[in-house]
Design a protein around this motif. Structure first.
Motif, PDB file in Angstrom:
ATOM      1  N   GLU A  22      13.904 -12.507   6.594  1.00  0.00           N
ATOM      2  CA  GLU A  22      15.025 -12.132   7.450  1.00  0.00           C
ATOM      3  C   GLU A  22      15.485 -10.702   7.165  1.00  0.00           C
ATOM      4  O   GLU A  22      16.038 -10.031   8.028  1.00  0.00           O
ATOM      5  CB  GLU A  22      16.191 -13.097   7.248  1.00  0.00           C
ATOM      6  N   LEU A  23      15.245 -10.247   5.913  1.00  0.00           N
ATOM      7  CA  LEU A  23      15.634  -8.892   5.524  1.00  0.00           C
ATOM      8  C   LEU A  23      14.496  -7.889   5.704  1.00  0.00           C
ATOM      9  O   LEU A  23      14.625  -6.728   5.318  1.00  0.00           O
ATOM     10  CB  LEU A  23      16.093  -8.880   4.066  1.00  0.00           C
ATOM     11  N   GLY A  24      13.378  -8.359   6.245  1.00  0.00           N
ATOM     12  CA  GLY A  24      12.265  -7.461   6.477  1.00  0.00           C
ATOM     13  C   GLY A  24      11.295  -7.345   5.321  1.00  0.00           C
ATOM     14  O   GLY A  24      10.447  -6.448   5.313  1.00  0.00           O
ATOM     15  N   LEU A  58       4.995  -9.505  -0.779  1.00  0.00           N
ATOM     16  CA  LEU A  58       5.774  -8.846  -1.828  1.00  0.00           C
ATOM     17  C   LEU A  58       6.609  -9.859  -2.596  1.00  0.00           C
ATOM     18  O   LEU A  58       6.720  -9.781  -3.824  1.00  0.00           O
ATOM     19  CB  LEU A  58       6.673  -7.775  -1.203  1.00  0.00           C
ATOM     20  N   THR A  59       7.187 -10.814  -1.893  1.00  0.00           N
ATOM     21  CA  THR A  59       7.970 -11.852  -2.571  1.00  0.00           C
ATOM     22  C   THR A  59       7.085 -12.655  -3.516  1.00  0.00           C
ATOM     23  O   THR A  59       7.477 -12.968  -4.648  1.00  0.00           O
ATOM     24  CB  THR A  59       8.618 -12.797  -1.536  1.00  0.00           C
ATOM     25  N   GLN A  60       5.875 -12.990  -3.074  1.00  0.00           N
ATOM     26  CA  GLN A  60       4.940 -13.734  -3.923  1.00  0.00           C
ATOM     27  C   GLN A  60       4.556 -12.921  -5.150  1.00  0.00           C
ATOM     28  O   GLN A  60       4.456 -13.465  -6.261  1.00  0.00           O
ATOM     29  CB  GLN A  60       3.684 -14.100  -3.128  1.00  0.00           C
ATOM     30  N   ALA A  61       4.325 -11.622  -4.985  1.00  0.00           N
ATOM     31  CA  ALA A  61       3.958 -10.771  -6.120  1.00  0.00           C
ATOM     32  C   ALA A  61       5.074 -10.743  -7.159  1.00  0.00           C
ATOM     33  O   ALA A  61       4.813 -10.798  -8.372  1.00  0.00           O
ATOM     34  CB  ALA A  61       3.648  -9.357  -5.630  1.00  0.00           C
ATOM     35  N   ALA A  62       6.332 -10.673  -6.701  1.00  0.00           N
ATOM     36  CA  ALA A  62       7.468 -10.679  -7.631  1.00  0.00           C
ATOM     37  C   ALA A  62       7.537 -11.998  -8.387  1.00  0.00           C
ATOM     38  O   ALA A  62       7.808 -12.023  -9.600  1.00  0.00           O
ATOM     39  CB  ALA A  62       8.770 -10.429  -6.867  1.00  0.00           C
ATOM     40  N   TYR A  63       7.275 -13.098  -7.694  1.00  0.00           N
ATOM     41  CA  TYR A  63       7.257 -14.407  -8.357  1.00  0.00           C
ATOM     42  C   TYR A  63       6.184 -14.457  -9.448  1.00  0.00           C
ATOM     43  O   TYR A  63       6.426 -14.942 -10.557  1.00  0.00           O
ATOM     44  CB  TYR A  63       7.004 -15.519  -7.340  1.00  0.00           C
ATOM     45  N   ARG A  64       4.992 -13.940  -9.134  1.00  0.00           N
ATOM     46  CA  ARG A  64       3.878 -14.024 -10.084  1.00  0.00           C
ATOM     47  C   ARG A  64       4.177 -13.250 -11.364  1.00  0.00           C
ATOM     48  O   ARG A  64       3.781 -13.675 -12.454  1.00  0.00           O
ATOM     49  CB  ARG A  64       2.590 -13.498  -9.426  1.00  0.00           C
ATOM     50  N   PHE A 123       4.435   0.121  -7.503  1.00  0.00           N
ATOM     51  CA  PHE A 123       3.553  -0.164  -6.363  1.00  0.00           C
ATOM     52  C   PHE A 123       4.337  -0.075  -5.061  1.00  0.00           C
ATOM     53  O   PHE A 123       3.900   0.538  -4.087  1.00  0.00           O
ATOM     54  CB  PHE A 123       2.963  -1.575  -6.514  1.00  0.00           C
ATOM     55  N   TRP A 124       5.517  -0.713  -5.065  1.00  0.00           N
ATOM     56  CA  TRP A 124       6.347  -0.761  -3.858  1.00  0.00           C
ATOM     57  C   TRP A 124       6.851   0.629  -3.483  1.00  0.00           C
ATOM     58  O   TRP A 124       6.788   1.037  -2.316  1.00  0.00           O
ATOM     59  CB  TRP A 124       7.505  -1.722  -4.104  1.00  0.00           C
ATOM     60  N   ALA A 125       7.326   1.386  -4.483  1.00  0.00           N
ATOM     61  CA  ALA A 125       7.882   2.709  -4.208  1.00  0.00           C
ATOM     62  C   ALA A 125       6.824   3.679  -3.681  1.00  0.00           C
ATOM     63  O   ALA A 125       7.101   4.522  -2.822  1.00  0.00           O
ATOM     64  CB  ALA A 125       8.521   3.271  -5.476  1.00  0.00           C
ATOM     65  N   SER A 158      -2.336  -7.486   3.268  1.00  0.00           N
ATOM     66  CA  SER A 158      -0.936  -7.639   2.874  1.00  0.00           C
ATOM     67  C   SER A 158      -0.096  -6.475   3.391  1.00  0.00           C
ATOM     68  O   SER A 158      -0.620  -5.470   3.875  1.00  0.00           O
ATOM     69  CB  SER A 158      -0.823  -7.711   1.347  1.00  0.00           C
ATOM     70  N   SER A 159       1.218  -6.632   3.267  1.00  0.00           N
ATOM     71  CA  SER A 159       2.141  -5.579   3.661  1.00  0.00           C
ATOM     72  C   SER A 159       3.384  -5.708   2.800  1.00  0.00           C
ATOM     73  O   SER A 159       3.560  -6.683   2.064  1.00  0.00           O
ATOM     74  CB  SER A 159       2.502  -5.699   5.139  1.00  0.00           C
ATOM     75  N   TYR A 160       4.247  -4.715   2.896  1.00  0.00           N
ATOM     76  CA  TYR A 160       5.518  -4.757   2.183  1.00  0.00           C
ATOM     77  C   TYR A 160       6.663  -5.189   3.098  1.00  0.00           C
ATOM     78  O   TYR A 160       7.677  -5.684   2.627  1.00  0.00           O
ATOM     79  CB  TYR A 160       5.854  -3.378   1.590  1.00  0.00           C
ATOM     80  N   SER A 161       6.500  -4.983   4.377  1.00  0.00           N
ATOM     81  CA  SER A 161       7.584  -5.273   5.321  1.00  0.00           C
ATOM     82  C   SER A 161       7.202  -6.426   6.244  1.00  0.00           C
ATOM     83  O   SER A 161       6.025  -6.753   6.406  1.00  0.00           O
ATOM     84  CB  SER A 161       7.898  -4.032   6.159  1.00  0.00           C
ATOM     85  N   TYR A 162       8.211  -7.043   6.822  1.00  0.00           N
ATOM     86  CA  TYR A 162       7.992  -8.092   7.812  1.00  0.00           C
ATOM     87  C   TYR A 162       8.914  -7.826   9.004  1.00  0.00           C
ATOM     88  O   TYR A 162      10.123  -7.651   8.827  1.00  0.00           O
ATOM     89  CB  TYR A 162       8.292  -9.479   7.243  1.00  0.00           C
ATOM     90  N   PRO A 163       8.362  -7.775  10.205  1.00  0.00           N
ATOM     91  CA  PRO A 163       6.935  -7.823  10.529  1.00  0.00           C
ATOM     92  C   PRO A 163       6.187  -6.643   9.926  1.00  0.00           C
ATOM     93  O   PRO A 163       6.790  -5.606   9.669  1.00  0.00           O
ATOM     94  CB  PRO A 163       6.908  -7.757  12.060  1.00  0.00           C
ATOM     95  N   ALA A 164       4.891  -6.832   9.692  1.00  0.00           N
ATOM     96  CA  ALA A 164       4.087  -5.794   9.048  1.00  0.00           C
ATOM     97  C   ALA A 164       4.162  -4.505   9.856  1.00  0.00           C
ATOM     98  O   ALA A 164       4.020  -4.514  11.074  1.00  0.00           O
ATOM     99  CB  ALA A 164       2.641  -6.248   8.919  1.00  0.00           C
ATOM    100  N   SER A 165       4.359  -3.419   9.135  1.00  0.00           N
ATOM    101  CA  SER A 165       4.473  -2.122   9.808  1.00  0.00           C
ATOM    102  C   SER A 165       3.152  -1.401   9.892  1.00  0.00           C
ATOM    103  O   SER A 165       3.086  -0.279  10.370  1.00  0.00           O
ATOM    104  CB  SER A 165       5.489  -1.244   9.068  1.00  0.00           C
TER     105      SER A 165
END
Length: 530
Positions: free
Chosen positions: A441-443, A448-454, A511-513, A522-529
């Motif tokens: 919902e925040l884009g 990226l969320t999965q990578a942070a979890y791992r 990586f994100w910055a 994969s992408s960092y944003s949703y929807p993928a940019s």
């Protein structure tokens, strides 16, 4: 206060803290039962909130979001009618079992065992620590093989090299468990987590999420690069901190009981050569067959591609849809070759026995997957996930936290939950069902969320007594230092855990910055940019 007294006080505080964590963790139900209880909670909450009016707008309908009552007669009968299909179509189930069939053969015939022993036996002493940690990371390809093979071998080769055996155990444990989400080659963990991420993403209120595909290799570039981070951090901690600290710890185990690292026998060497050649040949054949523009591995003509995107690395490409099958074949072939050449497999029945053994070890996972699938289905049908996602996204937007702090929060939340729930898939099924759609919902992309979890999950693996193999590691230590206890092992591993938690999180933020791709598709944003 003397230094010895101060150290004793610190050790006593640590043991009290760990005992408290163990007591709390032991009071939690088994993950399978936990999912069943949570499903009941979802039913009750959906009934209680079904008549409540919310101000949040559901983008799928344009109307105020509404919670569905799962205890209504039609909802319960639909749930019962779909129970079997919900289980057999649960995304992580099939991919994990298929991957394990090939890995089971490679492990049963001895190919993985021989390969690990071969690498460790020719390692120069000065590179012993980093290679041991790297082999621990690589052992994830065989799921739990590292716990029962690499860790005790770490003690053996350190002791044989005149170094403290507990330092070998600590280094190997750091690679096998602390580096659980690092990777050298894709493992069954990748499709397992991506499957759960895909299920969670489809709980989003965005209609387009229903068709969202999460690639099994969506974190592959990040986790591969993380291997180097884990090895370097583990190397420094082991050689500069752990081993000097262990100098005062006397090795008092019975030398006769201490295992020895046997050299490869002639038949094992011959089998390993042919098996390695067969694996290399398989890889070459795959690459050669995928290179031509007319390759059947590529996406069909007319597939819409983003700018710069290869028709080999999109979901429509058969190659991307075959990742799990490729893992199966790439370990089945060398496993079979090694078995026949070395003499460990006499006929096809031995090969099937390896597959059967691997499947028998997955019994608990299948039980957990059944209840997890039912919980995920109920959670999605209730609309509670969409409600929480929209409310959570609105709250985060109002708080205006920088995205970097949000990612750090996911890492530390995952690390904390890991102290109480041992199963990686169980944790992600619980956390992901909330975090993935909320951050969408925040884009923020599910990748990226999965990578942070791992990152969070791996970093605290090595300090939780609730890890199923933790007592086994204590037993390995006791072969060399009889007084070893849980507190001893925690004290050994805590520096690794803290260092990995901090540095690995910073690595992800880097990586994100820098917008470095996390993985394939994969992408960092949703929807993928892109």
């Amino acid at each position: 206060m003397s230094e010895q007294t101060a150290n004793a006080a610190k050790a006593g505080w640590l043991n009290r803290a760990l005992n408290a964590i163990e007591v709390v963790g032991n009071k939690l139900p088994d993950p399978a039962v936990l999912f069943a209880l949570l499903m009941v909670v979802v039913w009750v909450v959906s009934w209680a909130l079904a008549g409540v009016s919310f101000n949040e707008v559901d983008p799928r309908t344009g109307a105020a979001i509404q919670v569905n009552n799962l205890l209504a007669a039609d909802s319960m009968t639909t749930f019962m009618a779909k129970m079997v299909n919900t289980f057999v179509t649960f995304a992580p189930l099939g991919v994990v079992l298929v991957a394990m069939l090939g890995l089971g053969v490679a492990e049963h015939t001895g190919f993985i065992n021989a390969g690990l022993r071969s690498v460790l036996s020719v390692t120069p002493k000065m590179l012993l620590t980093p290679v041991l940690i790297a082999v621990g990371v690589a052992s994830h390809m065989a799921v739990d093989a590292g716990y029962v093979l690499v860790i005790p071998l770490g003690a053996v080769i350190f002791y044989a090299a005149g170094r403290h055996p507990l330092a070998g155990i600590a280094a190997a444990f750091a690679g096998v468990s602390g580096g659980f989400s690092a990777t050298i080659l894709p493992s069954s963990l990748d499709p397992l987590l991506s499957g759960l991420t895909q299920v969670s993403a489809r709980l989003s209120s965005d209609p387009a999420a229903a068709e969202l595909f999460v690639s099994p290799m969506n974190n592959y570039y990040f986790t591969t690069a993380s291997t180097f981070l884990v090895v370097i951090v583990g190397w420094i901690i082991t050689d500069k901190f752990i081993e000097p600290r262990l100098k005062a710890t006397r090795v008092d185990g019975d030398p006769a009981d201490m295992p020895k690292m046997d050299d490869l026998k002639p038949n094992e060497r011959k089998g390993l050569r042919w098996a390695s050649f067969s694996m290399l040949l398989s890889i070459v054949l795959l690459i050669v067959s995928a290179l031509p523009e007319t390759s059947a591995w590529r996406a069909p003509a007319g597939t819409v591609l983003a700018e710069g995107q290869s028709n080999l690395l999109v979901f429509a490409a058969p190659l991307m849809q075959s990742i799990v099958s490729i893992i199966f074949v790439f370990f089945l072939i060398p496993g079979v070759v090694y078995g026949y050449v070395s003499g460990n497999a006499q006929n096809h029945r031995d090969i099937i026995k390896g597959m059967s053994k691997a499947m028998s070890g997955m019994g608990y996972y299948i039980v957990m997957a059944f209840f997890c699938a039912q919980f995920i289905y109920a959670f999605g049908q209730s609309n509670l996930g969409a409600l929480l996602a929209i409310k959570g996204a609105n709250w985060l937007q109002e708080m205006a936290f920088p995205m970097g702090f949000t990612l750090i929060g996911i890492v530390f939340l995952s690390g904390f939950v890991n102290l109480l729930v041992g199963s990686a898939s169980a944790k992600w099924a619980l956390i992901g069902a909330i975090m993935v759609p909320m951050l969408m919902e925040l884009g923020v992309s599910p990748d990226l969320t999965q990578a942070a979890y791992r990152v969070g999950d791996s970093s605290t693996n090595i300090i939780t007594p609730l890890l199923p193999y933790f007592p086994l590691i204590v037993v390995f230590c006791q072969k060399y230092v009889k007084s070893t206890g849980i507190g001893t092992l925690i004290a050994l591993m805590l520096p690794y855990s803290i260092a990995m938690l901090v540095l690995w999180t910073a690595f992800l933020l880097g990586f994100w910055a820098l917008d470095i791709p996390l993985g394939v598709g994969s992408s960092y944003s949703y929807p993928a940019s892109n």
